[in-house]
Design a protein around this motif. Structure first.
Motif, PDB file in Angstrom:
ATOM      1  N   LYS A 110       1.465   3.376  -3.225  1.00 59.65           N
ATOM      2  CA  LYS A 110       0.347   4.023  -3.924  1.00 59.65           C
ATOM      3  C   LYS A 110       0.750   5.331  -4.607  1.00 59.65           C
ATOM      4  O   LYS A 110       0.303   5.599  -5.724  1.00 59.65           O
ATOM      5  CB  LYS A 110      -0.833   4.251  -2.982  1.00 59.65           C
ATOM      6  CG  LYS A 110      -0.577   5.283  -1.912  1.00 59.65           C
ATOM      7  CD  LYS A 110      -1.775   5.477  -1.006  1.00 59.65           C
ATOM      8  CE  LYS A 110      -1.413   6.505   0.050  1.00 59.65           C
ATOM      9  NZ  LYS A 110      -2.475   6.676   1.012  1.00 59.65           N
ATOM     10  N   PHE A 118       0.668   5.728  -8.567  1.00 52.40           N
ATOM     11  CA  PHE A 118      -0.207   6.760  -9.136  1.00 52.40           C
ATOM     12  C   PHE A 118       0.556   7.604 -10.158  1.00 52.40           C
ATOM     13  O   PHE A 118       0.039   7.906 -11.238  1.00 52.40           O
ATOM     14  CB  PHE A 118      -0.773   7.655  -8.027  1.00 52.40           C
ATOM     15  CG  PHE A 118      -1.563   8.814  -8.553  1.00 52.40           C
ATOM     16  CD1 PHE A 118      -2.820   8.617  -9.122  1.00 52.40           C
ATOM     17  CD2 PHE A 118      -1.056  10.097  -8.511  1.00 52.40           C
ATOM     18  CE1 PHE A 118      -3.549   9.682  -9.629  1.00 52.40           C
ATOM     19  CE2 PHE A 118      -1.775  11.165  -9.018  1.00 52.40           C
ATOM     20  CZ  PHE A 118      -3.029  10.961  -9.572  1.00 52.40           C
ATOM     21  N   GLU A 138      -5.203   8.411  -6.062  1.00 50.70           N
ATOM     22  CA  GLU A 138      -4.373   7.384  -5.444  1.00 50.70           C
ATOM     23  C   GLU A 138      -5.211   6.185  -5.018  1.00 50.70           C
ATOM     24  O   GLU A 138      -4.684   5.073  -4.887  1.00 50.70           O
ATOM     25  CB  GLU A 138      -3.606   7.956  -4.255  1.00 50.70           C
ATOM     26  CG  GLU A 138      -2.506   8.896  -4.679  1.00 50.70           C
ATOM     27  CD  GLU A 138      -1.724   9.468  -3.514  1.00 50.70           C
ATOM     28  OE1 GLU A 138      -2.024   9.145  -2.352  1.00 50.70           O
ATOM     29  OE2 GLU A 138      -0.796  10.251  -3.785  1.00 50.70           O
ATOM     30  N   GLN A 139      -6.505   6.382  -4.835  1.00 55.24           N
ATOM     31  CA  GLN A 139      -7.396   5.261  -4.506  1.00 55.24           C
ATOM     32  C   GLN A 139      -7.344   4.206  -5.607  1.00 55.24           C
ATOM     33  O   GLN A 139      -7.370   3.013  -5.330  1.00 55.24           O
ATOM     34  CB  GLN A 139      -8.829   5.762  -4.290  1.00 55.24           C
ATOM     35  CG  GLN A 139      -9.808   4.657  -3.919  1.00 55.24           C
ATOM     36  CD  GLN A 139      -9.451   3.939  -2.613  1.00 55.24           C
ATOM     37  OE1 GLN A 139      -8.934   4.531  -1.675  1.00 55.24           O
ATOM     38  NE2 GLN A 139      -9.726   2.641  -2.573  1.00 55.24           N
ATOM     39  N   SER A 144      -4.801   3.499  -7.369  1.00 54.32           N
ATOM     40  CA  SER A 144      -3.538   2.779  -7.156  1.00 54.32           C
ATOM     41  C   SER A 144      -3.697   1.717  -6.085  1.00 54.32           C
ATOM     42  O   SER A 144      -3.222   0.587  -6.236  1.00 54.32           O
ATOM     43  CB  SER A 144      -2.419   3.745  -6.756  1.00 54.32           C
ATOM     44  OG  SER A 144      -2.189   4.677  -7.774  1.00 54.32           O
ATOM     45  N   LEU A 145      -4.366   2.068  -4.995  1.00 52.06           N
ATOM     46  CA  LEU A 145      -4.611   1.083  -3.930  1.00 52.06           C
ATOM     47  C   LEU A 145      -5.450  -0.081  -4.437  1.00 52.06           C
ATOM     48  O   LEU A 145      -5.185  -1.236  -4.095  1.00 52.06           O
ATOM     49  CB  LEU A 145      -5.299   1.750  -2.737  1.00 52.06           C
ATOM     50  CG  LEU A 145      -4.440   2.654  -1.879  1.00 52.06           C
ATOM     51  CD1 LEU A 145      -5.304   3.385  -0.846  1.00 52.06           C
ATOM     52  CD2 LEU A 145      -3.337   1.862  -1.192  1.00 52.06           C
ATOM     53  N   ASN A 195       0.816  -1.219   0.000  1.00 55.68           N
ATOM     54  CA  ASN A 195       0.000   0.000   0.000  1.00 55.68           C
ATOM     55  C   ASN A 195       0.847   1.265   0.000  1.00 55.68           C
ATOM     56  O   ASN A 195       0.435   2.285  -0.537  1.00 55.68           O
ATOM     57  CB  ASN A 195      -0.957  -0.003   1.186  1.00 55.68           C
ATOM     58  CG  ASN A 195      -2.097  -0.986   0.991  1.00 55.68           C
ATOM     59  OD1 ASN A 195      -2.335  -1.480  -0.110  1.00 55.68           O
ATOM     60  ND2 ASN A 195      -2.805  -1.287   2.060  1.00 55.68           N
TER      61      ASN A 195
END
Length: 185
Positions: free
Chosen positions: A21, A25, A45-46, A48-49, A18
């Motif tokens: 991220k 991103f 970035e969400q 990416s997670l 995590n």
């Protein structure tokens, strides 16, 4: 099962976390990187997670594996590579990869892919033995084609309208590499 770690002369390949991220991103929010990719430019970035979670679930389910590509000296995440599918019964896998555009032309993609191909062909302790690896490229992605050819992949044909993303169909060039051919490289 522990996630395998691979070292090359310039790289460390290990599991995405995590904490990656932000770097992920930056890679996937670059239009040049996703031009030939089946995803849109990242906007948060969400995303990416979610991608990290997706890759790690694939490993946990023994259906694929995606390594972080890190600079050996700095630890910086510069891309990812791995096998989007791994079929133990058919003894084949499908390769996938991307690299931050600021590292294009440096040979890092070839170095990372060579290491994971060697791992797939000669280490059957992960998900089982692999004899064939396939790579697909969108028409026009000559840089990716060059990397595959350098590693011994042979163009096998064009699969018409084989992919659908970004609202349209895409023809894909199919490349294949079998274990004896890689031994010759």
């Amino acid at each position: 099962m522990n996630f395998p770690k691979i070292k090359t002369s310039r790289l460390i390949l290990n599991q995405l976390e995590n904490e990656d991220k932000n770097a992920l991103f930056k890679i996937f929010s670059d239009e040049k990187v996703v031009k030939f990719y089946d995803i849109d430019v990242f906007e948060s970035e969400q995303q990416s997670l979610e991608l990290i979670n997706f890759f790690n679930k694939r490993f946990a389910g023994k259906t694929g594996i995606r390594w972080a590509i890190r600079d050996k000296d700095t630890g910086e995440l510069v891309g990812t590579c791995g096998f989007n599918s791994w079929n133990t019964n058919m003894k084949n896998a499908t390769i996938g990869y991307e690299l931050s555009s600021c590292y294009w032309g440096s040979g890092l993609a070839s170095e990372a892919l060579s290491a994971i191909i060697q791992f797939a062909f000669y280490n059957d302790t992960l998900f089982g033995q692999v004899y064939r690896i396939q790579g697909d490229t969108m028409l026009g992605n000559t840089a990716s084609e060059s990397v595959l050819r350098k590693l011994g992949f042979k163009q096998e044909g064009i699969r018409r309208s084989s992919g659908f993303w970004k609202g349209k169909f895409h023809d894909l060039k199919c490349f294949g590499l079998i274990k004896p051919e890689f031994e010759e490289v």
